[in-house]
Design an enzyme around this catalytic site. Structure first.
Site, PDB file in Angstrom:
ATOM      1  N   ARG A  35       0.580  -1.500   0.088  1.00  0.00           N
ATOM      2  CA  ARG A  35       0.129   0.079   0.463  1.00  0.00           C
ATOM      3  C   ARG A  35       1.397   1.675  -0.101  1.00  0.00           C
ATOM      4  NH1 ARG A  35      -5.361  -1.444   4.071  1.00  0.00           N
ATOM      5  NH2 ARG A  35      -5.970  -3.003   2.734  1.00  0.00           N
ATOM      6  N   LYS A 198     -18.970 -15.789   0.637  1.00  0.00           N
ATOM      7  CA  LYS A 198     -19.937 -15.224   0.804  1.00  0.00           C
ATOM      8  C   LYS A 198     -21.005 -15.118  -0.225  1.00  0.00           C
ATOM      9  CE  LYS A 198     -19.711 -15.410   5.905  1.00  0.00           C
ATOM     10  NZ  LYS A 198     -18.454 -14.247   6.901  1.00  0.00           N
ATOM     11  N   GLY A 351      -8.659  -7.894  -1.778  1.00  0.00           N
ATOM     12  CA  GLY A 351      -8.471  -9.005  -1.037  1.00  0.00           C
ATOM     13  C   GLY A 351      -7.698  -9.709  -1.471  1.00  0.00           C
ATOM     14  N   GLY A 374     -12.714  -3.972   0.223  1.00  0.00           N
ATOM     15  CA  GLY A 374     -14.267  -3.317   0.501  1.00  0.00           C
ATOM     16  C   GLY A 374     -14.913  -2.347  -0.163  1.00  0.00           C
TER      17      GLY A 374
HETATM   18  P1  AMP Z   1     -14.217 -13.745   0.666  1.00  0.00           P
HETATM   19  O1  AMP Z   1     -14.378 -13.457   1.461  1.00  0.00           O
HETATM   20  O2  AMP Z   1     -16.307 -14.297   0.541  1.00  0.00           O
HETATM   21  O3  AMP Z   1     -13.955 -13.767  -0.640  1.00  0.00           O
HETATM   22  O4  AMP Z   1     -14.134 -15.825   0.938  1.00  0.00           O
HETATM   23  C1  AMP Z   1     -12.677 -15.975   0.609  1.00  0.00           C
HETATM   24  C2  AMP Z   1     -12.487 -17.440   1.372  1.00  0.00           C
HETATM   25  O5  AMP Z   1     -13.508 -17.987   0.538  1.00  0.00           O
HETATM   26  C3  AMP Z   1     -11.137 -17.377   1.111  1.00  0.00           C
HETATM   27  O6  AMP Z   1     -10.799 -17.516   2.581  1.00  0.00           O
HETATM   28  C4  AMP Z   1     -11.444 -18.984   0.454  1.00  0.00           C
HETATM   29  O7  AMP Z   1     -10.871 -20.175   1.228  1.00  0.00           O
HETATM   30  C5  AMP Z   1     -12.823 -18.969   0.786  1.00  0.00           C
HETATM   31  N1  AMP Z   1     -13.143 -20.585  -0.052  1.00  0.00           N
HETATM   32  C6  AMP Z   1     -13.095 -20.852  -1.139  1.00  0.00           C
HETATM   33  N2  AMP Z   1     -13.648 -21.551  -1.894  1.00  0.00           N
HETATM   34  C7  AMP Z   1     -14.151 -22.016  -0.702  1.00  0.00           C
HETATM   35  C8  AMP Z   1     -14.918 -23.456  -0.511  1.00  0.00           C
HETATM   36  N3  AMP Z   1     -15.020 -24.313  -1.833  1.00  0.00           N
HETATM   37  N4  AMP Z   1     -14.587 -23.991   0.681  1.00  0.00           N
HETATM   38  C9  AMP Z   1     -14.962 -22.996   1.905  1.00  0.00           C
HETATM   39  N5  AMP Z   1     -14.133 -21.936   1.785  1.00  0.00           N
HETATM   40  C10 AMP Z   1     -14.071 -21.214   0.424  1.00  0.00           C
END
Ligand code: AMP
Length: 414
Positions: A35, A198, A351, A374
Protein backbone atom coordinates in the site's frame (compact mmCIF):
# COMPACT_ATOMS: atom_id res chain seq x y z
CA UNK A 1 -13.88 13.04 -15.04
CA UNK A 2 -12.07 13.96 -11.86
CA UNK A 3 -9.25 16.44 -11.44
CA UNK A 4 -5.85 14.99 -10.63
CA UNK A 5 -2.63 16.39 -9.18
CA UNK A 6 -1.54 17.19 -12.71
CA UNK A 7 -4.35 19.71 -13.12
CA UNK A 8 -3.19 22.09 -10.40
CA UNK A 9 -0.08 24.05 -9.66
CA UNK A 10 1.30 22.65 -6.41
CA UNK A 11 4.53 24.62 -6.27
CA UNK A 12 5.09 26.04 -2.80
CA UNK A 13 1.64 24.85 -1.72
CA UNK A 14 0.90 22.97 1.48
CA UNK A 15 -0.68 19.83 0.06
CA UNK A 16 -2.62 17.56 2.37
CA UNK A 17 -2.57 14.01 1.00
CA UNK A 18 -4.75 11.15 2.25
CA UNK A 19 -2.96 7.84 1.74
CA UNK A 20 -3.94 4.36 2.79
CA UNK A 21 -0.95 3.35 4.89
CA UNK A 22 -2.97 0.79 6.82
CA UNK A 23 -0.19 -1.78 6.50
CA UNK A 24 0.34 -4.98 8.48
CA UNK A 25 2.93 -4.46 11.24
CA UNK A 26 4.51 -7.17 13.37
CA UNK A 27 6.94 -6.41 16.20
CA UNK A 28 7.30 -2.84 14.93
CA UNK A 29 8.19 -3.99 11.39
CA UNK A 30 6.03 -3.61 8.30
CA UNK A 31 5.44 -7.05 6.81
CA UNK A 32 3.85 -5.91 3.53
CA UNK A 33 4.41 -2.39 2.19
CA UNK A 34 2.39 -2.76 -1.04
CA UNK A 35 0.00 0.00 0.00
CA UNK A 36 2.90 2.35 0.64
CA UNK A 37 4.73 1.67 -2.61
CA UNK A 38 1.42 2.12 -4.46
CA UNK A 39 1.24 5.70 -3.13
CA UNK A 40 4.83 6.63 -4.02
CA UNK A 41 4.15 7.99 -7.55
CA UNK A 42 1.80 10.62 -6.11
CA UNK A 43 4.14 11.58 -3.27
CA UNK A 44 7.14 11.70 -5.58
CA UNK A 45 5.26 13.86 -8.08
CA UNK A 46 4.43 16.34 -5.32
CA UNK A 47 8.04 16.38 -4.08
CA UNK A 48 9.36 16.87 -7.63
CA UNK A 49 6.93 19.75 -8.16
CA UNK A 50 8.02 21.58 -5.01
CA UNK A 51 4.93 21.02 -2.89
CA UNK A 52 5.05 20.85 0.90
CA UNK A 53 3.63 17.40 1.42
CA UNK A 54 1.55 16.61 4.52
CA UNK A 55 0.32 13.02 4.55
CA UNK A 56 -2.59 11.61 6.57
CA UNK A 57 -3.52 7.98 7.09
CA UNK A 58 -5.20 5.64 9.51
CA UNK A 59 -3.73 2.43 10.87
CA UNK A 60 -5.81 -0.36 12.38
CA UNK A 61 -8.64 0.37 14.78
CA UNK A 62 -7.44 2.37 17.78
CA UNK A 63 -11.12 3.08 18.55
CA UNK A 64 -10.87 6.87 18.53
CA UNK A 65 -8.19 7.02 21.26
CA UNK A 66 -4.44 7.57 21.12
CA UNK A 67 -3.04 4.05 21.37
CA UNK A 68 0.68 3.64 20.68
CA UNK A 69 0.10 0.13 19.38
CA UNK A 70 -1.28 1.92 16.32
CA UNK A 71 1.20 4.78 15.98
CA UNK A 72 2.27 5.61 12.44
CA UNK A 73 5.91 6.01 13.57
CA UNK A 74 7.10 2.76 11.88
CA UNK A 75 5.31 3.89 8.73
CA UNK A 76 7.07 7.28 8.85
CA UNK A 77 10.45 5.52 9.20
CA UNK A 78 9.71 3.17 6.32
CA UNK A 79 8.43 5.98 4.13
CA UNK A 80 11.69 7.86 4.72
CA UNK A 81 13.58 4.77 3.53
CA UNK A 82 11.38 4.38 0.46
CA UNK A 83 11.71 8.04 -0.49
CA UNK A 84 15.36 8.32 0.48
CA UNK A 85 14.67 11.49 2.41
CA UNK A 86 13.60 12.67 5.86
CA UNK A 87 9.95 12.45 6.82
CA UNK A 88 8.84 14.78 9.61
CA UNK A 89 6.71 12.91 12.14
CA UNK A 90 5.22 14.21 15.37
CA UNK A 91 3.33 11.66 17.40
CA UNK A 92 0.57 13.96 18.57
CA UNK A 93 -2.21 12.22 20.57
CA UNK A 94 -4.64 14.71 19.04
CA UNK A 95 -3.15 14.41 15.51
CA UNK A 96 -3.23 18.22 15.14
CA UNK A 97 -1.78 20.53 17.83
CA UNK A 98 0.45 23.60 18.07
CA UNK A 99 3.64 21.57 17.63
CA UNK A 100 2.24 19.98 14.49
CA UNK A 101 1.13 23.40 13.16
CA UNK A 102 4.60 24.82 13.80
CA UNK A 103 6.20 21.86 12.00
CA UNK A 104 3.89 22.42 9.02
CA UNK A 105 4.88 26.10 8.95
CA UNK A 106 8.56 25.07 8.90
CA UNK A 107 8.16 22.80 5.87
CA UNK A 108 10.20 23.79 2.83
CA UNK A 109 9.32 23.01 -0.77
CA UNK A 110 9.76 19.28 -1.41
CA UNK A 111 9.59 18.38 2.31
CA UNK A 112 7.39 15.52 3.51
CA UNK A 113 5.54 15.18 6.80
CA UNK A 114 3.30 12.39 8.09
CA UNK A 115 0.60 13.12 10.66
CA UNK A 116 -0.20 10.67 13.47
CA UNK A 117 -2.96 8.06 12.96
CA UNK A 118 -6.15 10.02 12.20
CA UNK A 119 -8.18 7.36 14.00
CA UNK A 120 -6.65 8.52 17.30
CA UNK A 121 -9.52 11.00 17.10
CA UNK A 122 -13.07 9.71 17.63
CA UNK A 123 -14.41 12.35 15.21
CA UNK A 124 -12.50 10.84 12.27
CA UNK A 125 -14.96 8.07 11.52
CA UNK A 126 -17.95 10.28 12.40
CA UNK A 127 -16.96 12.75 9.66
CA UNK A 128 -17.59 15.78 11.87
CA UNK A 129 -16.90 19.27 10.58
CA UNK A 130 -14.63 20.25 13.50
CA UNK A 131 -11.91 17.65 12.91
CA UNK A 132 -12.30 17.98 9.12
CA UNK A 133 -11.67 21.73 9.31
CA UNK A 134 -8.82 21.22 11.78
CA UNK A 135 -7.11 18.90 9.30
CA UNK A 136 -7.94 21.16 6.37
CA UNK A 137 -6.40 24.16 8.17
CA UNK A 138 -2.98 22.51 7.75
CA UNK A 139 -3.10 22.60 3.94
CA UNK A 140 -4.11 24.58 0.87
CA UNK A 141 -4.95 21.70 -1.46
CA UNK A 142 -6.35 18.25 -0.66
CA UNK A 143 -5.21 15.21 -2.62
CA UNK A 144 -7.10 11.99 -2.02
CA UNK A 145 -5.10 8.92 -2.95
CA UNK A 146 -6.51 6.43 -0.45
CA UNK A 147 -8.63 4.12 -2.57
CA UNK A 148 -8.77 1.51 0.22
CA UNK A 149 -10.82 3.91 2.36
CA UNK A 150 -12.64 5.77 -0.42
CA UNK A 151 -15.87 3.93 0.45
CA UNK A 152 -15.86 5.52 3.91
CA UNK A 153 -17.08 9.06 4.52
CA UNK A 154 -14.54 10.07 7.15
CA UNK A 155 -12.97 13.44 8.04
CA UNK A 156 -9.69 12.65 6.29
CA UNK A 157 -11.24 11.03 3.20
CA UNK A 158 -14.28 13.19 2.46
CA UNK A 159 -14.75 15.83 5.19
CA UNK A 160 -11.61 17.85 4.37
CA UNK A 161 -12.74 18.11 0.75
CA UNK A 162 -15.45 20.49 1.95
CA UNK A 163 -12.78 23.05 2.87
CA UNK A 164 -10.10 22.71 0.19
CA UNK A 165 -9.78 22.33 -3.57
CA UNK A 166 -9.66 18.56 -4.00
CA UNK A 167 -7.95 16.43 -6.61
CA UNK A 168 -7.09 12.76 -6.88
CA UNK A 169 -3.65 11.19 -6.74
CA UNK A 170 -2.41 8.71 -9.34
CA UNK A 171 -3.61 5.68 -7.40
CA UNK A 172 -7.26 6.70 -7.13
CA UNK A 173 -7.12 7.95 -10.68
CA UNK A 174 -5.89 4.56 -11.91
CA UNK A 175 -8.49 2.68 -9.86
CA UNK A 176 -11.29 4.82 -11.25
CA UNK A 177 -9.94 4.43 -14.76
CA UNK A 178 -9.80 0.63 -14.70
CA UNK A 179 -12.84 -0.15 -12.55
CA UNK A 180 -14.89 2.66 -14.08
CA UNK A 181 -14.06 1.80 -17.67
CA UNK A 182 -14.76 -1.90 -17.10
CA UNK A 183 -18.23 -1.01 -15.83
CA UNK A 184 -19.10 1.83 -18.15
CA UNK A 185 -17.27 1.20 -21.40
CA UNK A 186 -16.10 -2.43 -21.40
CA UNK A 187 -14.60 -3.97 -24.49
CA UNK A 188 -16.76 -7.01 -25.14
CA UNK A 189 -17.05 -9.85 -24.37
CA UNK A 190 -17.00 -8.67 -20.76
CA UNK A 191 -16.55 -11.56 -18.30
CA UNK A 192 -16.86 -11.23 -14.52
CA UNK A 193 -15.55 -13.98 -12.24
CA UNK A 194 -16.93 -14.16 -8.74
CA UNK A 195 -15.70 -16.47 -6.01
CA UNK A 196 -15.02 -16.56 -2.31
CA UNK A 197 -17.00 -17.93 0.56
CA UNK A 198 -20.18 -15.94 1.06
CA UNK A 199 -22.87 -15.10 -1.44
CA UNK A 200 -24.38 -12.63 1.03
CA UNK A 201 -21.43 -10.24 0.78
CA UNK A 202 -21.49 -10.15 -2.98
CA UNK A 203 -25.16 -10.23 -3.93
CA UNK A 204 -25.38 -6.56 -4.86
CA UNK A 205 -22.19 -6.86 -6.89
CA UNK A 206 -23.59 -9.83 -8.82
CA UNK A 207 -26.88 -7.98 -9.33
CA UNK A 208 -25.12 -4.92 -10.73
CA UNK A 209 -22.76 -6.98 -12.88
CA UNK A 210 -25.67 -8.88 -14.42
CA UNK A 211 -26.64 -5.56 -16.03
CA UNK A 212 -23.20 -5.13 -17.54
CA UNK A 213 -21.48 -8.42 -18.39
CA UNK A 214 -21.81 -10.94 -21.20
CA UNK A 215 -20.67 -13.85 -19.05
CA UNK A 216 -20.74 -14.31 -15.29
CA UNK A 217 -18.56 -17.06 -13.84
CA UNK A 218 -19.33 -18.23 -10.33
CA UNK A 219 -16.81 -20.39 -8.49
CA UNK A 220 -15.45 -20.83 -4.97
CA UNK A 221 -17.56 -21.45 -1.91
CA UNK A 222 -20.45 -19.34 -3.17
CA UNK A 223 -21.15 -21.80 -5.99
CA UNK A 224 -22.67 -24.30 -3.52
CA UNK A 225 -25.45 -21.91 -2.57
CA UNK A 226 -26.31 -21.67 -6.28
CA UNK A 227 -26.13 -25.49 -6.57
CA UNK A 228 -28.56 -25.76 -3.67
CA UNK A 229 -30.90 -23.31 -5.42
CA UNK A 230 -30.76 -25.62 -8.46
CA UNK A 231 -31.69 -28.58 -6.27
CA UNK A 232 -28.32 -30.38 -6.15
CA UNK A 233 -27.08 -32.08 -3.00
CA UNK A 234 -23.92 -30.37 -1.77
CA UNK A 235 -22.88 -32.65 1.10
CA UNK A 236 -20.91 -30.77 3.73
CA UNK A 237 -19.97 -27.89 1.41
CA UNK A 238 -20.20 -24.33 2.62
CA UNK A 239 -23.75 -23.01 2.30
CA UNK A 240 -25.17 -19.53 2.74
CA UNK A 241 -28.58 -20.79 3.79
CA UNK A 242 -30.16 -17.36 4.07
CA UNK A 243 -29.43 -16.59 0.44
CA UNK A 244 -30.51 -19.77 -1.39
CA UNK A 245 -33.66 -18.13 -2.68
CA UNK A 246 -31.79 -15.06 -3.79
CA UNK A 247 -29.23 -17.20 -5.59
CA UNK A 248 -32.17 -18.74 -7.45
CA UNK A 249 -33.51 -15.35 -8.45
CA UNK A 250 -30.06 -14.28 -9.67
CA UNK A 251 -30.03 -17.36 -11.91
CA UNK A 252 -33.41 -16.25 -13.25
CA UNK A 253 -32.21 -12.70 -13.73
CA UNK A 254 -29.19 -13.94 -15.70
CA UNK A 255 -31.58 -15.79 -18.03
CA UNK A 256 -33.77 -12.70 -18.46
CA UNK A 257 -30.75 -10.53 -19.21
CA UNK A 258 -29.36 -13.17 -21.56
CA UNK A 259 -26.14 -13.29 -19.56
CA UNK A 260 -24.27 -16.56 -19.87
CA UNK A 261 -23.88 -17.81 -16.29
CA UNK A 262 -21.21 -20.45 -15.73
CA UNK A 263 -21.14 -22.57 -12.59
CA UNK A 264 -18.61 -25.35 -11.86
CA UNK A 265 -19.20 -28.61 -13.75
CA UNK A 266 -17.04 -30.60 -11.35
CA UNK A 267 -15.55 -29.98 -7.93
CA UNK A 268 -12.70 -31.29 -5.79
CA UNK A 269 -14.25 -32.62 -2.59
CA UNK A 270 -12.58 -33.45 0.72
CA UNK A 271 -13.67 -35.31 3.82
CA UNK A 272 -12.43 -32.54 6.11
CA UNK A 273 -11.56 -28.86 5.89
CA UNK A 274 -7.88 -29.72 5.88
CA UNK A 275 -5.10 -29.57 3.30
CA UNK A 276 -4.17 -33.22 3.91
CA UNK A 277 -7.68 -34.57 3.88
CA UNK A 278 -8.52 -37.36 1.45
CA UNK A 279 -9.97 -35.78 -1.72
CA UNK A 280 -11.41 -36.63 -5.13
CA UNK A 281 -13.16 -34.99 -8.08
CA UNK A 282 -16.94 -35.30 -8.42
CA UNK A 283 -19.38 -33.89 -10.91
CA UNK A 284 -21.64 -31.10 -9.65
CA UNK A 285 -24.62 -33.42 -9.20
CA UNK A 286 -22.87 -36.21 -7.32
CA UNK A 287 -21.18 -34.59 -4.34
CA UNK A 288 -21.10 -37.28 -1.62
CA UNK A 289 -23.11 -36.55 1.52
CA UNK A 290 -20.05 -36.81 3.78
CA UNK A 291 -17.72 -34.61 1.70
CA UNK A 292 -17.29 -30.90 1.02
CA UNK A 293 -16.38 -28.98 -2.13
CA UNK A 294 -12.98 -27.32 -1.71
CA UNK A 295 -11.98 -26.33 -5.23
CA UNK A 296 -13.18 -26.35 -8.83
CA UNK A 297 -12.35 -29.50 -10.83
CA UNK A 298 -10.43 -29.92 -14.13
CA UNK A 299 -13.52 -29.80 -16.39
CA UNK A 300 -14.50 -26.53 -14.77
CA UNK A 301 -11.01 -25.12 -15.19
CA UNK A 302 -11.33 -25.88 -18.91
CA UNK A 303 -14.78 -24.30 -19.16
CA UNK A 304 -13.79 -21.14 -17.25
CA UNK A 305 -10.46 -20.82 -19.11
CA UNK A 306 -12.25 -20.91 -22.47
CA UNK A 307 -14.56 -18.09 -21.44
CA UNK A 308 -11.55 -16.14 -20.15
CA UNK A 309 -9.61 -16.71 -23.38
CA UNK A 310 -12.48 -15.22 -25.43
CA UNK A 311 -12.95 -12.17 -23.23
CA UNK A 312 -11.79 -8.62 -23.91
CA UNK A 313 -12.51 -7.31 -20.41
CA UNK A 314 -12.30 -9.41 -17.24
CA UNK A 315 -13.08 -8.47 -13.66
CA UNK A 316 -12.22 -11.02 -10.97
CA UNK A 317 -13.21 -11.01 -7.34
CA UNK A 318 -12.83 -13.97 -4.99
CA UNK A 319 -10.88 -17.26 -5.09
CA UNK A 320 -12.16 -20.40 -6.84
CA UNK A 321 -11.46 -22.60 -3.82
CA UNK A 322 -9.74 -22.72 -0.47
CA UNK A 323 -6.57 -21.34 -2.04
CA UNK A 324 -4.81 -20.92 1.32
CA UNK A 325 -4.43 -24.74 1.32
CA UNK A 326 -1.98 -25.74 -1.44
CA UNK A 327 -3.93 -28.91 -2.34
CA UNK A 328 -7.03 -26.82 -3.03
CA UNK A 329 -5.34 -23.84 -4.70
CA UNK A 330 -5.14 -25.41 -8.17
CA UNK A 331 -8.41 -23.98 -9.52
CA UNK A 332 -7.58 -20.47 -8.35
CA UNK A 333 -4.08 -20.77 -9.81
CA UNK A 334 -5.38 -22.03 -13.17
CA UNK A 335 -7.88 -19.17 -13.40
CA UNK A 336 -5.09 -16.71 -12.52
CA UNK A 337 -2.94 -18.28 -15.24
CA UNK A 338 -5.76 -18.02 -17.77
CA UNK A 339 -6.08 -14.32 -16.93
CA UNK A 340 -2.33 -13.85 -17.18
CA UNK A 341 -2.32 -15.44 -20.64
CA UNK A 342 -5.25 -13.41 -21.91
CA UNK A 343 -4.99 -10.30 -24.07
CA UNK A 344 -7.97 -8.79 -22.29
CA UNK A 345 -7.96 -5.90 -19.85
CA UNK A 346 -7.77 -7.76 -16.55
CA UNK A 347 -8.95 -6.09 -13.35
CA UNK A 348 -8.46 -7.88 -10.05
CA UNK A 349 -10.60 -6.84 -7.08
CA UNK A 350 -8.69 -6.25 -3.88
CA UNK A 351 -8.50 -8.72 -1.01
CA UNK A 352 -8.16 -12.46 -1.58
CA UNK A 353 -7.95 -12.52 -5.38
CA UNK A 354 -5.25 -9.85 -5.27
CA UNK A 355 -3.41 -11.92 -2.65
CA UNK A 356 -3.79 -15.06 -4.78
CA UNK A 357 -2.46 -13.42 -7.94
CA UNK A 358 0.53 -12.07 -6.00
CA UNK A 359 1.12 -15.44 -4.33
CA UNK A 360 1.30 -17.10 -7.77
CA UNK A 361 3.80 -14.51 -9.01
CA UNK A 362 1.37 -13.29 -11.70
CA UNK A 363 0.71 -9.76 -10.43
CA UNK A 364 2.67 -8.04 -13.19
CA UNK A 365 0.64 -9.90 -15.84
CA UNK A 366 -2.60 -8.17 -14.82
CA UNK A 367 -3.73 -4.79 -16.17
CA UNK A 368 -4.79 -3.61 -12.74
CA UNK A 369 -4.90 -5.01 -9.22
CA UNK A 370 -7.14 -2.96 -7.01
CA UNK A 371 -5.69 -1.79 -3.70
CA UNK A 372 -9.09 -1.76 -2.00
CA UNK A 373 -11.05 -4.90 -1.13
CA UNK A 374 -14.20 -3.30 0.28
CA UNK A 375 -13.85 -0.21 -1.89
CA UNK A 376 -13.54 -2.18 -5.13
CA UNK A 377 -16.58 -4.28 -4.21
CA UNK A 378 -18.64 -1.16 -3.54
CA UNK A 379 -17.42 0.32 -6.81
CA UNK A 380 -18.51 -2.83 -8.65
CA UNK A 381 -21.85 -2.64 -6.86
CA UNK A 382 -22.32 0.70 -8.58
CA UNK A 383 -22.26 2.66 -5.33
CA UNK A 384 -20.98 6.20 -5.07
CA UNK A 385 -17.77 6.16 -3.02
CA UNK A 386 -17.71 9.28 -0.80
CA UNK A 387 -13.93 9.68 -1.06
CA UNK A 388 -14.18 9.79 -4.84
CA UNK A 389 -17.38 11.83 -5.01
CA UNK A 390 -15.55 14.50 -2.97
CA UNK A 391 -12.93 15.04 -5.69
CA UNK A 392 -13.55 18.08 -7.89
CA UNK A 393 -14.80 17.36 -11.38
CA UNK A 394 -12.95 18.28 -14.50
CA UNK A 395 -15.02 19.65 -17.31
CA UNK A 396 -15.31 17.06 -20.03
CA UNK A 397 -13.71 18.80 -23.00
CA UNK A 398 -11.87 17.20 -25.90
CA UNK A 399 -8.70 18.85 -24.70
CA UNK A 400 -9.02 17.18 -21.31
CA UNK A 401 -9.65 13.81 -22.86
CA UNK A 402 -6.38 14.22 -24.75
CA UNK A 403 -4.64 15.21 -21.55
CA UNK A 404 -5.91 12.11 -19.77
CA UNK A 405 -4.81 9.85 -22.61
CA UNK A 406 -1.37 11.33 -22.24
CA UNK A 407 -1.32 10.72 -18.47
CA UNK A 408 -2.48 7.13 -18.81
CA UNK A 409 0.01 6.38 -21.55
CA UNK A 410 2.80 7.66 -19.29
CA UNK A 411 1.49 5.57 -16.36
CA UNK A 412 1.17 2.40 -18.40
CA UNK A 413 4.78 2.71 -19.48
CA UNK A 414 5.95 2.84 -15.86
P1 AMP B 1 -14.60 -13.98 0.56
O1 AMP B 1 -14.10 -13.23 1.76
O2 AMP B 1 -16.06 -14.14 0.53
O3 AMP B 1 -14.02 -13.45 -0.75
O4 AMP B 1 -14.05 -15.45 0.71
C1 AMP B 1 -12.69 -15.77 0.62
C2 AMP B 1 -12.50 -17.08 1.28
O5 AMP B 1 -13.32 -18.03 0.64
C3 AMP B 1 -11.10 -17.62 1.20
O6 AMP B 1 -10.54 -17.61 2.49
C4 AMP B 1 -11.29 -19.05 0.71
O7 AMP B 1 -10.57 -20.00 1.46
C5 AMP B 1 -12.76 -19.28 0.92
N1 AMP B 1 -13.31 -20.31 0.04
C6 AMP B 1 -13.20 -20.38 -1.30
N2 AMP B 1 -13.77 -21.52 -1.75
C7 AMP B 1 -14.24 -22.18 -0.69
C8 AMP B 1 -14.93 -23.41 -0.50
N3 AMP B 1 -15.21 -24.20 -1.54
N4 AMP B 1 -15.26 -23.75 0.74
C9 AMP B 1 -14.95 -22.97 1.78
N5 AMP B 1 -14.32 -21.79 1.69
C10 AMP B 1 -13.96 -21.40 0.46
Amino acid sequence: MKKTIEHIDVKGMKVLVRCDFNVPIKDGKITDDTRMTAALPTIQYLIDHDAKVIIMSHLGRPKGKPDMEYTLKPVADHLAELLGKDVVFISSPTVVDDKVRAAVDDLKEGDVMLLENVRFRPEETENTFDFSSELASLGQIFVNDAFGTAHRAHCSTAGVAGYLPTVSGYLIDKEVKYLGEALERPQRPFVAIMGGAKVGDKISVIENLLNKVDTLIIGGGMAYTFFKALGYEIGQSILDEEHIELAGSLLEKAKEKKVQLLLPEDVVCAKEFDNDSESAVFSKDSIPADMMGMDIGPETVKLFSEAIANAKTIVWNGPMGVFEMPNFAVGTRKVAEALAASEATTVIGGGDSAAAVTQFGLADKMSHISTGGGASLEFLEGKVLPGIAAIDNLEHTDENVELYKHIYAAQDKN
